[in-house]
Design a protein around this motif. Structure first.
Motif, PDB file in Angstrom:
ATOM      1  N   LYS A 399       0.821  -1.219   0.000  1.00 41.14           N
ATOM      2  CA  LYS A 399       0.000   0.000   0.000  1.00 41.14           C
ATOM      3  C   LYS A 399       0.852   1.264   0.000  1.00 41.14           C
ATOM      4  CE  LYS A 399      -2.578  -1.132   3.548  1.00 41.14           C
ATOM      5  NZ  LYS A 399      -3.640  -1.033   4.591  1.00 41.14           N
ATOM      6  N   SER A 400       2.009   1.188   0.670  1.00 41.57           N
ATOM      7  CA  SER A 400       2.893   2.364   0.673  1.00 41.57           C
ATOM      8  C   SER A 400       3.418   2.653  -0.734  1.00 41.57           C
ATOM      9  CB  SER A 400       4.056   2.147   1.648  1.00 41.57           C
ATOM     10  OG  SER A 400       4.990   1.200   1.154  1.00 41.57           O
ATOM     11  N   CYS A 401       3.544   1.617  -1.542  1.00 41.72           N
ATOM     12  CA  CYS A 401       3.995   1.784  -2.939  1.00 41.72           C
ATOM     13  C   CYS A 401       2.906   2.385  -3.810  1.00 41.72           C
ATOM     14  CB  CYS A 401       4.419   0.447  -3.525  1.00 41.72           C
ATOM     15  SG  CYS A 401       5.830  -0.329  -2.728  1.00 41.72           S
ATOM     16  N   TRP A 402       1.650   2.267  -3.363  1.00 45.77           N
ATOM     17  CA  TRP A 402       0.511   2.681  -4.188  1.00 45.77           C
ATOM     18  C   TRP A 402      -0.054   4.039  -3.791  1.00 45.77           C
ATOM     19  CZ3 TRP A 402      -1.952  -2.771  -3.330  1.00 45.77           C
ATOM     20  CH2 TRP A 402      -1.252  -3.722  -4.107  1.00 45.77           C
ATOM     21  N   GLN A 403       0.759   4.882  -3.188  1.00 42.93           N
ATOM     22  CA  GLN A 403       0.320   6.250  -2.918  1.00 42.93           C
ATOM     23  C   GLN A 403       0.085   6.959  -4.255  1.00 42.93           C
ATOM     24  OE1 GLN A 403      -0.210   7.800   0.009  1.00 42.93           O
ATOM     25  NE2 GLN A 403       0.379   6.066   1.302  1.00 42.93           N
ATOM     26  N   LEU A 404      -1.031   7.660  -4.371  1.00 45.93           N
ATOM     27  CA  LEU A 404      -1.347   8.318  -5.635  1.00 45.93           C
ATOM     28  C   LEU A 404      -0.311   9.382  -5.976  1.00 45.93           C
ATOM     29  CD1 LEU A 404      -3.465   8.207  -7.880  1.00 45.93           C
ATOM     30  CD2 LEU A 404      -4.691  10.048  -6.706  1.00 45.93           C
ATOM     31  N   ASP A 405       0.138  10.123  -4.971  1.00 46.32           N
ATOM     32  CA  ASP A 405       1.178  11.129  -5.172  1.00 46.32           C
ATOM     33  C   ASP A 405       2.536  10.439  -5.107  1.00 46.32           C
ATOM     34  OD1 ASP A 405       3.067  13.183  -5.034  1.00 46.32           O
ATOM     35  OD2 ASP A 405       1.755  14.484  -3.862  1.00 46.32           O
ATOM     36  N   PRO A 406       3.298  10.431  -6.198  1.00 50.84           N
ATOM     37  CA  PRO A 406       4.580   9.709  -6.189  1.00 50.84           C
ATOM     38  C   PRO A 406       5.553  10.222  -5.136  1.00 50.84           C
ATOM     39  CG  PRO A 406       4.343  11.064  -8.179  1.00 50.84           C
ATOM     40  CD  PRO A 406       3.016  11.036  -7.512  1.00 50.84           C
ATOM     41  N   ASP A 407       5.435  11.496  -4.724  1.00 45.97           N
ATOM     42  CA  ASP A 407       6.342  12.038  -3.717  1.00 45.97           C
ATOM     43  C   ASP A 407       6.156  11.372  -2.358  1.00 45.97           C
ATOM     44  OD1 ASP A 407       7.477  13.781  -5.524  1.00 45.97           O
ATOM     45  OD2 ASP A 407       6.135  15.448  -5.009  1.00 45.97           O
ATOM     46  N   PHE A 408       4.996  10.778  -2.139  1.00 45.44           N
ATOM     47  CA  PHE A 408       4.717  10.133  -0.858  1.00 45.44           C
ATOM     48  C   PHE A 408       5.116   8.652  -0.849  1.00 45.44           C
ATOM     49  CE2 PHE A 408       1.133  13.403  -0.156  1.00 45.44           C
ATOM     50  CZ  PHE A 408       2.053  14.306   0.369  1.00 45.44           C
ATOM     51  N   ARG A 409       5.537   8.141  -1.998  1.00 47.15           N
ATOM     52  CA  ARG A 409       5.959   6.734  -2.039  1.00 47.15           C
ATOM     53  C   ARG A 409       7.368   6.595  -1.474  1.00 47.15           C
ATOM     54  NH1 ARG A 409       4.327   6.419  -8.316  1.00 47.15           N
ATOM     55  NH2 ARG A 409       2.144   7.050  -8.016  1.00 47.15           N
ATOM     56  N   PRO A 410       7.684   5.434  -0.888  1.00 51.23           N
ATOM     57  CA  PRO A 410       9.019   5.237  -0.325  1.00 51.23           C
ATOM     58  C   PRO A 410      10.072   5.068  -1.411  1.00 51.23           C
ATOM     59  CG  PRO A 410       7.745   3.210  -0.177  1.00 51.23           C
ATOM     60  CD  PRO A 410       6.804   4.275  -0.678  1.00 51.23           C
ATOM     61  N   THR A 411      11.320   5.220  -1.031  1.00 50.82           N
ATOM     62  CA  THR A 411      12.421   4.880  -1.925  1.00 50.82           C
ATOM     63  C   THR A 411      12.641   3.376  -1.867  1.00 50.82           C
ATOM     64  OG1 THR A 411      14.090   5.098  -0.199  1.00 50.82           O
ATOM     65  CG2 THR A 411      13.527   7.100  -1.453  1.00 50.82           C
ATOM     66  N   PHE A 412      13.414   2.849  -2.808  1.00 53.52           N
ATOM     67  CA  PHE A 412      13.713   1.423  -2.751  1.00 53.52           C
ATOM     68  C   PHE A 412      14.612   1.087  -1.556  1.00 53.52           C
ATOM     69  CE2 PHE A 412      12.293   1.299  -7.229  1.00 53.52           C
ATOM     70  CZ  PHE A 412      11.447   0.204  -7.139  1.00 53.52           C
ATOM     71  N   GLU A 413      15.451   2.013  -1.160  1.00 54.43           N
ATOM     72  CA  GLU A 413      16.287   1.775   0.020  1.00 54.43           C
ATOM     73  C   GLU A 413      15.413   1.617   1.263  1.00 54.43           C
ATOM     74  OE1 GLU A 413      19.126   0.833   2.438  1.00 54.43           O
ATOM     75  OE2 GLU A 413      19.579   1.172   0.312  1.00 54.43           O
ATOM     76  N   SER A 414      14.407   2.469   1.418  1.00 56.04           N
ATOM     77  CA  SER A 414      13.522   2.335   2.581  1.00 56.04           C
ATOM     78  C   SER A 414      12.658   1.085   2.475  1.00 56.04           C
ATOM     79  CB  SER A 414      12.648   3.577   2.741  1.00 56.04           C
ATOM     80  OG  SER A 414      11.792   3.763   1.629  1.00 56.04           O
ATOM     81  N   LEU A 415      12.264   0.705   1.259  1.00 58.31           N
ATOM     82  CA  LEU A 415      11.521  -0.549   1.067  1.00 58.31           C
ATOM     83  C   LEU A 415      12.374  -1.748   1.469  1.00 58.31           C
ATOM     84  CD1 LEU A 415       9.773   0.190  -2.349  1.00 58.31           C
ATOM     85  CD2 LEU A 415       8.616  -0.237  -0.167  1.00 58.31           C
TER      86      LEU A 415
END
Length: 424
Positions: A399-415
């Motif tokens: 769900k964190s990857c599916w934020q509509l605003d891309p700025d609110f999505r995590p980086t791959f490092e945080s994932l």
């Protein structure tokens, strides 16, 4: 030690463009094939002949001996893809008799247009792909012969990278065995290269030349334990092009998930696959590459079940604009579907869909939803429900990857850190 002269009939290829106002010199383009006629008293010059039969002196520092499989790095560099009639005429200006290029036909999708200079103007011919060499040896109704190709500069630059990087391999060292799959551009075969098992992608079709070469170009820049590794490329004289990569014995992740299912695969195994892919994406992210087609079908599994990201045909530097044609809608972020640029954050969205595929054991995303409705539903806030048996913590990552605003999505490092906490 003096260099041994090349004998009469030696094939060579232009390393650089050579121009001269002297009448006894033979001008040539980078990548152009020449035949040595004889040596001269000056070891820095040969007398050579081009394909049109013209002879003259050529400098040795601008040519190199033709090695089978190497000179054909000018794989249809005259093909300029989807450009307009006016753009073609601009590229061929000033017109020079016999100067030509090929573009995709705007009036007949799937066919091609030959743009050929003659008598100070550009003629446009509707053609169909048969044999790339036909009109070079036969006029067959054309206003003039095809003398000089207008090279597509991006392709030429990539070809130089293959050569200078030592990626061009000898066809004699490759033994093709059997077809093991079908790629976007052609079949994928199991083969042996210098005694080692490898996978080989091949194609023989000019419309995909640039994309196919571009995939090899990206792969030679990237090296990570969770990326499918490039071993080399082999261009053939007949236009066939091979990309040699490591062989992933367990095939695609999506097929593996569907064939094993929850009775065989544990959540720990699924988490391992997820972490492997995420680590590869951290590497791409840190090097400013965007994959643009992240999905379980493009993840391959080695014999010891190490997951590796493959299919770099759409992979680009972050600054590259996206092509909205033929997008894999169910894996593509809403902002890209709206016509905006791909980014690392659009890859993050796709990674969330990939996680859903993994923990649903290879199900098609958005089951029972029509493709045309997916984008509308996403914009309205719909998100796929958690797969059966999926840990809550993993679904939270999706769900964190599916934020509509891309700025609110995590980086791959945080994932990656989130997945490590879940696994350990």
């Amino acid at each position: 030690m003096a260099k041994t002269p090349w004998p009469e009939g030696t094939k060579c290829v232009g390393k650089f463009q050579f121009k001269s106002s002297s009448g006894h010199h033979l001008p040539f383009n980078e990548g152009e094939m020449l035949t040595i006629i004889k040596a001269t008293r000056d070891p820095q010059w040969y007398i050579a002949q081009n394909d049109a039969g013209r002879q003259g002196a050529v400098p040795t520092n601008c040519i190199q001996k033709f090695v089978k499989g190497e000179s054909k790095l000018n794989l249809m560099p005259w093909f300029h893809g989807k450009i307009t009639r006016l753009q073609a005429e601009s590229l061929l200006s000033p017109p020079e008799d016999g100067l030509f290029l090929v573009r995709e036909s705007t009036n007949y999708p799937g066919d091609y247009t030959l743009c050929l200079c003659t008598d100070g103007m550009v003629e446009h011919y509707h053609i169909r792909y048969r044999n790339g060499k036909h009109y070079k040896t036969n006029g067959d109704g054309l206003c003039t012969g095809l003398v000089k190709p207008k090279l597509e500069q991006k392709t030429v630059a990539v070809q130089d990278e293959f050569l200078s990087g030592g990626w061009v391999k000898n066809r004699g060292d490759l033994q093709l065995q059997r077809t093991i799959g079908q790629g976007k551009f052609g079949e994928v075969m199991l083969a042996y290269y210098q005694g080692n098992e490898v996978a080989v992608k091949s194609f023989k079709h000019c419309t995909t030349a640039q994309a196919f070469i571009a995939e090899g170009s990206v792969m030679m820049k990237l090296r990570h334990k969770h990326l499918v590794q490039l071993f080399g490329v082999i261009p053939e004289e007949d236009g066939t092009f091979y990309i040699i990569t490591e062989y992933m014995r367990n095939g695609t992740l999506v097929d593996y998930l569907r064939s094993r299912g929850r009775t065989v695969l544990t959540n720990d195994a699924l988490s391992d696959f997820s972490l492997h892919v995420c680590e590869a994406m951290v590497y791409l992210e840190s090097n400013n590459f965007v994959h643009r087609d992240l999905a379980a079908r493009n993840i391959l599994l080695s014999e010891d079940l190490v997951a590796k990201v493959g299919d770099f045909s759409l992979t680009k530097k972050v600054s590259s604009l996206q092509d909205t044609n033929k997008l894999p809608v169910k894996w593509t972020s809403p902002e890209v579907l709206r016509g905006k640029k791909f980014s690392t954050k659009s890859d993050v969205w796709s990674f969330g869909v990939l996680l859903w595929e993994i923990f649903s054991f290879g199900r098609m995303p958005y089951p029972k939803i029509n493709l045309k409705d997916v984008r509308i539903l996403l914009e309205q806030g719909y998100r796929m429900p958690t797969p059966d048996g999926c840990p809550t913590e993993v679904y939270d990552v999706m769900k964190s990857c599916w934020q509509l605003d891309p700025d609110f999505r995590p980086t791959f490092e945080s994932l990656k850190q989130s997945l490590l906490q879940i696994i350990h």
